[in-house]
Scaffold this motif. Structure first.
Motif, PDB file in Angstrom:
ATOM      1  N   PHE A  36       8.955   6.773  14.002  1.00  0.00           N
ATOM      2  CA  PHE A  36       8.278   7.421  12.877  1.00  0.00           C
ATOM      3  C   PHE A  36       7.524   6.393  12.033  1.00  0.00           C
ATOM      4  O   PHE A  36       6.427   6.675  11.524  1.00  0.00           O
ATOM      5  N   VAL A  37       8.086   5.198  11.901  1.00  0.00           N
ATOM      6  CA  VAL A  37       7.432   4.147  11.109  1.00  0.00           C
ATOM      7  C   VAL A  37       6.128   3.729  11.760  1.00  0.00           C
ATOM      8  O   VAL A  37       5.119   3.480  11.071  1.00  0.00           O
ATOM      9  N   LEU A  38       6.104   3.648  13.091  1.00  0.00           N
ATOM     10  CA  LEU A  38       4.864   3.305  13.784  1.00  0.00           C
ATOM     11  C   LEU A  38       3.770   4.320  13.499  1.00  0.00           C
ATOM     12  O   LEU A  38       2.602   3.962  13.285  1.00  0.00           O
ATOM     13  N   ARG A  39       4.133   5.595  13.472  1.00  0.00           N
ATOM     14  CA  ARG A  39       3.146   6.634  13.174  1.00  0.00           C
ATOM     15  C   ARG A  39       2.645   6.512  11.739  1.00  0.00           C
ATOM     16  O   ARG A  39       1.452   6.712  11.469  1.00  0.00           O
ATOM     17  N   ARG A  40       3.545   6.189  10.822  1.00  0.00           N
ATOM     18  CA  ARG A  40       3.135   6.023   9.432  1.00  0.00           C
ATOM     19  C   ARG A  40       2.222   4.807   9.267  1.00  0.00           C
ATOM     20  O   ARG A  40       1.291   4.817   8.462  1.00  0.00           O
ATOM     21  N   ILE A  41       2.487   3.741  10.013  1.00  0.00           N
ATOM     22  CA  ILE A  41       1.629   2.557   9.966  1.00  0.00           C
ATOM     23  C   ILE A  41       0.203   2.916  10.364  1.00  0.00           C
ATOM     24  O   ILE A  41      -0.773   2.500   9.720  1.00  0.00           O
ATOM     25  N   LEU A  42       0.077   3.715  11.429  1.00  0.00           N
ATOM     26  CA  LEU A  42      -1.250   4.112  11.891  1.00  0.00           C
ATOM     27  C   LEU A  42      -1.946   5.011  10.881  1.00  0.00           C
ATOM     28  O   LEU A  42      -3.167   4.940  10.707  1.00  0.00           O
ATOM     29  N   ARG A  43      -1.164   5.871  10.195  1.00  0.00           N
ATOM     30  CA  ARG A  43      -1.774   6.747   9.177  1.00  0.00           C
ATOM     31  C   ARG A  43      -2.235   5.937   7.968  1.00  0.00           C
ATOM     32  O   ARG A  43      -3.187   6.315   7.281  1.00  0.00           O
ATOM     33  N   LEU A  44      -1.557   4.818   7.706  1.00  0.00           N
ATOM     34  CA  LEU A  44      -1.934   3.965   6.578  1.00  0.00           C
ATOM     35  C   LEU A  44      -2.778   2.780   7.058  1.00  0.00           C
ATOM     36  O   LEU A  44      -2.653   1.658   6.571  1.00  0.00           O
ATOM     37  N   TRP A  45      -3.670   3.043   7.979  1.00  0.00           N
ATOM     38  CA  TRP A  45      -4.407   1.960   8.618  1.00  0.00           C
ATOM     39  C   TRP A  45      -5.349   1.233   7.669  1.00  0.00           C
ATOM     40  O   TRP A  45      -5.599   0.037   7.845  1.00  0.00           O
ATOM     41  N   ARG A  46      -5.849   1.908   6.654  1.00  0.00           N
ATOM     42  CA  ARG A  46      -6.808   1.243   5.766  1.00  0.00           C
ATOM     43  C   ARG A  46      -6.168   0.119   4.945  1.00  0.00           C
ATOM     44  O   ARG A  46      -6.636  -1.023   5.010  1.00  0.00           O
ATOM     45  N   PRO A  47      -5.109   0.401   4.167  1.00  0.00           N
ATOM     46  CA  PRO A  47      -4.470  -0.723   3.458  1.00  0.00           C
ATOM     47  C   PRO A  47      -3.824  -1.713   4.420  1.00  0.00           C
ATOM     48  O   PRO A  47      -3.757  -2.909   4.143  1.00  0.00           O
ATOM     49  N   SER A  48      -3.345  -1.202   5.565  1.00  0.00           N
ATOM     50  CA  SER A  48      -2.733  -2.087   6.556  1.00  0.00           C
ATOM     51  C   SER A  48      -3.768  -3.037   7.157  1.00  0.00           C
ATOM     52  O   SER A  48      -3.477  -4.202   7.440  1.00  0.00           O
ATOM     53  N   MET A  49      -4.985  -2.530   7.336  1.00  0.00           N
ATOM     54  CA  MET A  49      -6.054  -3.361   7.886  1.00  0.00           C
ATOM     55  C   MET A  49      -6.373  -4.517   6.946  1.00  0.00           C
ATOM     56  O   MET A  49      -6.559  -5.654   7.378  1.00  0.00           O
ATOM     57  N   PHE A  50      -6.400  -4.234   5.651  1.00  0.00           N
ATOM     58  CA  PHE A  50      -6.671  -5.291   4.674  1.00  0.00           C
ATOM     59  C   PHE A  50      -5.559  -6.332   4.699  1.00  0.00           C
ATOM     60  O   PHE A  50      -5.819  -7.541   4.702  1.00  0.00           O
ATOM     61  N   ALA A  51      -4.304  -5.857   4.709  1.00  0.00           N
ATOM     62  CA  ALA A  51      -3.167  -6.783   4.763  1.00  0.00           C
ATOM     63  C   ALA A  51      -3.211  -7.614   6.042  1.00  0.00           C
ATOM     64  O   ALA A  51      -2.928  -8.812   6.031  1.00  0.00           O
ATOM     65  N   GLY A  52      -3.572  -6.972   7.151  1.00  0.00           N
ATOM     66  CA  GLY A  52      -3.662  -7.687   8.422  1.00  0.00           C
ATOM     67  C   GLY A  52      -4.761  -8.738   8.413  1.00  0.00           C
ATOM     68  O   GLY A  52      -4.565  -9.854   8.900  1.00  0.00           O
ATOM     69  N   PHE A  53      -5.915  -8.372   7.849  1.00  0.00           N
ATOM     70  CA  PHE A  53      -7.021  -9.331   7.795  1.00  0.00           C
ATOM     71  C   PHE A  53      -6.665 -10.537   6.932  1.00  0.00           C
ATOM     72  O   PHE A  53      -6.889 -11.688   7.331  1.00  0.00           O
ATOM     73  N   MET A  54      -6.098 -10.278   5.739  1.00  0.00           N
ATOM     74  CA  MET A  54      -5.746 -11.384   4.857  1.00  0.00           C
ATOM     75  C   MET A  54      -4.639 -12.237   5.481  1.00  0.00           C
ATOM     76  O   MET A  54      -4.615 -13.455   5.327  1.00  0.00           O
ATOM     77  N   GLY A  55      -3.716 -11.581   6.200  1.00  0.00           N
ATOM     78  CA  GLY A  55      -2.668 -12.324   6.892  1.00  0.00           C
ATOM     79  C   GLY A  55      -3.232 -13.223   7.970  1.00  0.00           C
ATOM     80  O   GLY A  55      -2.850 -14.395   8.093  1.00  0.00           O
ATOM     81  N   ALA A  56      -4.162 -12.685   8.784  1.00  0.00           N
ATOM     82  CA  ALA A  56      -4.777 -13.483   9.850  1.00  0.00           C
ATOM     83  C   ALA A  56      -5.616 -14.606   9.270  1.00  0.00           C
ATOM     84  O   ALA A  56      -5.600 -15.737   9.779  1.00  0.00           O
ATOM     85  N   LEU A  57      -6.343 -14.315   8.184  1.00  0.00           N
ATOM     86  CA  LEU A  57      -7.171 -15.344   7.553  1.00  0.00           C
ATOM     87  C   LEU A  57      -6.302 -16.477   7.002  1.00  0.00           C
ATOM     88  O   LEU A  57      -6.578 -17.664   7.234  1.00  0.00           O
ATOM     89  N   GLY A  58      -5.244 -16.081   6.281  1.00  0.00           N
ATOM     90  CA  GLY A  58      -4.340 -17.085   5.739  1.00  0.00           C
ATOM     91  C   GLY A  58      -3.688 -17.907   6.835  1.00  0.00           C
ATOM     92  O   GLY A  58      -3.639 -19.138   6.762  1.00  0.00           O
TER      93      GLY A  58
END
Length: 296
Positions: free
Chosen positions: A212-234
């Motif tokens: 269920f958490v995986l499905r929620r992650i995909l539904r929250l892809w917009r804020p997750s994408m920002f967190a992922g980008f900043m994480g990869a950049l850092g």
């Protein structure tokens, strides 16, 4: 001094990512928010690697380097545990306090670096590490902090710092083990491999434990994408800094993240700094100045 520029950029990006992950924890839980940085950071890391190879016109390093794998596994798994512990502390304490606990890391990095990588530490650098860490401790240890809940937060935070320290040593060891002529390509390649391992491990874990958490992650892809980008950049800039200098130097300068966290805490979370926080920040800044002056 290029490593210092890389470290400051990495610290700023990591602060932004931590703030976003803190918000996602309330919706995804600790495991889900931990997974976000790896799952959504991986595609950006691949793009970074492709970009560096296009610019340098060099092939990627070989995966058939035996000594590379123990180091990268140590770095990747330690970072997963460290991130989960960090988010747990952030749920219990303020954003700044959680960051402060974790930034006891430089002393641990210096010790691990000396033991495992034989990274030498000069007397001036050792003093700088102690001063910056003292500033962190001033902010994190409160006189009335004897209750069990606060003690638990302290132990979790120190544990997160230890895991981040092992992660830093693992990543520096992995980059050095590649013995690749271009440090930018080597660092970015190690980042891609580590994020692939982390994203795969946590995806499998959540698929078996809590799909269920995986499905929620995909539904929250917009804020997750920002967190992922900043994480990869850092992470990209952390790896570049690790490729150039001892991990203890990088992690000591990274204590300026406390100052960035203070800004985020005031502006975003409406948490006012105490006199103790201000005094601790002064120590951190002084320790960082000493480190940079010594390195220069």
């Amino acid at each position: 001094m290029l490593w210092a520029v890389f470290t400051i950029i990495a610290a700023a990006a990591q602060t932004a990512r931590n703030a976003m992950q803190r918000e996602l924890t309330t919706k995804l839980g600790t495991a889900g928010a931990t997974h976000v940085r790896f799952l959504f950071g991986f595609p950006f890391a691949v793009l970074f690697l492709i970009g560096t190879m296009v610019v340098t016109k060099l092939p990627p390093p070989s995966l058939a380097t035996p000594t590379f794998w123990p180091w990268i596994v140590l770095g990747a798994l330690s970072q997963i545990i460290a991130t989960a512990l960090m988010l747990s502390v952030m749920n219990r304490r303020s954003f700044v306090a959680a960051t402060a606990y974790i930034k006891t890391e430089p002393v641990q990095v210096a010790i691990f670096g000396l033991v495992f990588l034989h990274d030498q530490i000069g007397a001036a650098a050792a003093v700088a590490i102690i001063v910056a860490t003292a500033g962190v401790l001033i902010m994190s240890i409160k006189p009335a902090a004897a209750d069990a809940a606060r003690l638990g937060s302290t132990l979790l935070g120190l544990g997160a710092g230890a895991m981040f320290a092992l992660s830093a040593i693992g990543y520096r060891g992995a980059i050095l083990a590649l013995a690749y002529p271009n440090f930018v390509v080597a660092a970015t390649f190690a980042l891609v491999v580590s994020l692939a391992m982390q994203a795969g491990t946590l995806t499998l874990f959540l698929a078996l434990r809590d799909p269920f958490v995986l499905r929620r992650i995909l539904r929250l892809w917009r804020p997750s994408m920002f967190a992922g980008f900043m994480g990869a950049l850092g992470s990209a800039f952390w790896f570049l800094a690790f490729a150039i200098t001892a991990a203890s130097n990088v992690r000591t300068l990274a204590t300026i993240e406390i100052l960035f966290a203070q800004g985020i805490s005031i502006i975003v979370f409406q948490q006012k700094p105490s006199i103790r926080d201000i005094c601790g920040s002064i120590f951190v800044v002084f320790g960082v100045i000493m480190l940079i002056h010594n390195a220069h």
